[in-house]
Design an enzyme around this catalytic site. Structure first.
Site, PDB file in Angstrom:
ATOM      1  N   LYS A 165       0.831  -1.355   0.014  1.00 34.23           N
ATOM      2  CA  LYS A 165      -0.121  -0.144   0.138  1.00 34.23           C
ATOM      3  C   LYS A 165       0.923   1.252   0.091  1.00 34.23           C
ATOM      4  CE  LYS A 165      -4.516  -1.407   1.823  1.00 34.23           C
ATOM      5  NZ  LYS A 165      -5.463  -1.250   2.813  1.00 34.23           N
TER       6      LYS A 165
ATOM      7  N   HIS B 298      -1.943  -3.393  -4.654  1.00 31.88           N
ATOM      8  CA  HIS B 298      -1.037  -3.555  -3.268  1.00 31.88           C
ATOM      9  C   HIS B 298      -0.542  -5.092  -2.945  1.00 31.88           C
ATOM     10  CE1 HIS B 298      -4.899  -4.330  -1.084  1.00 31.88           C
ATOM     11  NE2 HIS B 298      -3.661  -4.610  -0.097  1.00 31.88           N
TER      12      HIS B 298
ATOM     13  N   HIS C  95      -3.630 -12.249   0.325  1.00 30.83           N
ATOM     14  CA  HIS C  95      -4.616 -11.931   1.443  1.00 30.83           C
ATOM     15  C   HIS C  95      -5.836 -11.614   1.155  1.00 30.83           C
ATOM     16  CE1 HIS C  95      -2.845  -7.931   1.411  1.00 30.83           C
ATOM     17  NE2 HIS C  95      -3.871  -7.379   1.986  1.00 30.83           N
ATOM     18  N   HIS C  96      -5.980 -11.343  -0.549  1.00 26.37           N
ATOM     19  CA  HIS C  96      -7.111 -10.785  -0.838  1.00 26.37           C
ATOM     20  C   HIS C  96      -7.891 -11.872  -1.695  1.00 26.37           C
ATOM     21  CE1 HIS C  96      -7.737  -6.846   0.716  1.00 26.37           C
ATOM     22  NE2 HIS C  96      -6.406  -6.465   0.754  1.00 26.37           N
TER      23      HIS C  96
END
Length: 448
Positions: A318, A343, A367-368
């Site tokens: 990020k 990101h 993680h997404h």
């Protein structure tokens, strides 16, 4: 998971994240390290001084994320391109005026842009001082948290001071300015102008600022090393990071054990979370919720420690996303959404540069992802997403729901858990949600 790694390797990779948030081409801090250490050697610095200088150069931008949101707010501009272009200024009034007029509120309504420009022109000195002060103080504080010497912290604190007293935040002059800061600022300007316009532009700019921005002794040392073609050739080589890590200061540096790596991860989490007022404390809270879930799922101490480190660093990418996107109150357009989604890939790319973080980087990169394959960046599904990633993903969403965001206020814990359950089996692993619920009940947070 308990391997001892070389500190220089860890910081060389993490410095790439600092390059992102300063809008610089990848490897900026590493190139500054090459430039600055060569200057330091030409000045006759001792081996101990060269060691402190080495880390001052790699970490010079530690505090840079802390003023990104304010730049975006004050100048109504993309903080990444703003910072990149600002580094090409020499501080003269005509240049600064042109810069303010060309970079403030370009994509906003005329009246809004005009108000911002007037406010900046009326209060420009104070605004600039506050932005630099925030950055320098925060960077020095984080350097101390990472166990670096007082000399390294002071170098970061003094980075924007000028030899003639015209710098910021306090207007130090001459030898009152940290020697390492004097070299770091010089190295920074050399790299910025060399990357933009080549060696002759860098030499010309340094010569023009000798005695004003720069210590003339440091300039003379730079001009001496600049006569060697190898010095310049290295700045364009793809293996410059390997060369910098193999330099004497990086070789002599202490190895980083698990305790130290934990401290570095926690300190860098502060760099990540400082990027936006809406993510203050986010990475550390995600690490706490991750650890609570992992404990409920009977992970042993070593595995929990490793996973907590992954949680602290999961959003490091990020730092490469503009605050115009991160802090936007309305719906993101297609271009903004693509920038936001990137990101996760950036997180994996940065962390994978550290050999012992290879597995950890995969958690950050995924993680997404969602169990139903509708996540990003790679559309992984089901068993392709490992348990560690599912845990961090659950912790990440839970914290996002229970914290203030630009587009909504914080939710009660009960509502956040209900939303997690709505996505059970599609977005999130039901076993992770159950573990989180058990942990929250034990800590008496479930009713909040």
């Amino acid at each position: 998971m308990g391997n001892v790694v070389r500190l220089a390797e860890v910081l060389g990779a993490l410095s790439r994240a600092l390059d992102l948030t300063e809008g610089q081409p990848p490897g900026h801090c590493v190139r500054c390290c090459w430039i600055g250490v060569n200057i330091g050697r030409a000045m006759g610095l001792s081996e101990q001084q060269l060691g402190d200088l080495y880390y001052s150069l790699l970490l010079k931008d530690l505090g840079c994320s802390s003023n990104a949101a304010r730049i975006c707010d004050l100048y109504l501009a993309d903080d990444l391109s703003f910072k990149n272009d600002f580094k090409l200024l020499d501080g003269s009034l005509p240049q600064v005026l042109r810069f303010v007029l060309s970079h403030t509120g370009v994509n906003t309504h005329l009246a809004q842009r005009f108000r911002s420009i007037i406010a900046i022109l009326q209060n420009g000195g104070q605004i600039a001082r506050e932005l630099v002060e925030t950055r320098c103080h925060r960077g020095a504080e984080i350097a101390r948290q990472m166990h670096f010497s007082a000399a390294v912290a002071l170098a970061i604190e003094d980075l924007d001071e000028h030899w003639d007293g015209g710098g910021k935040p306090v207007g130090k002059a001459g030898e009152d300015i940290s020697l390492f800061a004097r070299i770091a600022l010089l190295a920074q300007v050399v790299d910025v102008f060399h990357a933009a316009s080549g060696r002759h532009a860098a030499l010309r700019e340094v010569g023009n600022r000798s005695g004003s921005w720069f210590d003339p002794v440091a300039v003379a040392a730079f001009q001496a090393v600049a006569e060697e073609d190898r010095f310049w050739d290295m700045l364009s080589r793809s293996d410059i990071e390997e060369t910098v890590l193999d330099m004497e200061p990086g070789q002599k540096a202490a190895l980083a054990d698990d305790d130290y790596l934990d401290d570095i991860a926690q300190a860098f989490a502060r760099v990540i979370d400082a990027k936006s007022p809406f993510t203050s404390g986010h990475s550390e809270r995600v690490a706490v919720f991750t650890d609570l879930i992992a404990e409920e799922m009977s992970f042993d101490f070593s595995r929990r420690r490793w996973l907590k480190r992954a949680a602290l660093l999961h959003d490091i990418g990020k730092l490469g996303v503009s605050n115009c996107v991160l802090d936007k109150a309305g719906k993101l357009d297609d271009g903004e959404w693509a920038a936001m989604r990137r990101h996760a890939e950036l997180s994996q790319a940065i962390l994978s540069r550290i050999t012992s973080f290879a597995d950890l980087s995969k958690v950050a990169g995924a993680h997404h992802e969602r169990l139903d394959g509708k996540g990003y960046p790679n559309g992984l599904s089901g068993e392709e997403i490992d348990l560690e990633t599912r845990i961090v993903s659950t912790a990440d969403v839970f914290d996002a729901l229970t914290a203030d965001r630009p587009y909504r206020g914080a939710m009660p814990v009960s509502q956040a858990l209900a939303i997690l359950w709505e996505g059970a089996g599609t977005s999130h692993d039901p076993a992770c949600i159950r573990a989180l619920e058990r942990a929250l009940r034990k800590s008496e947070l479930a009713a909040a």
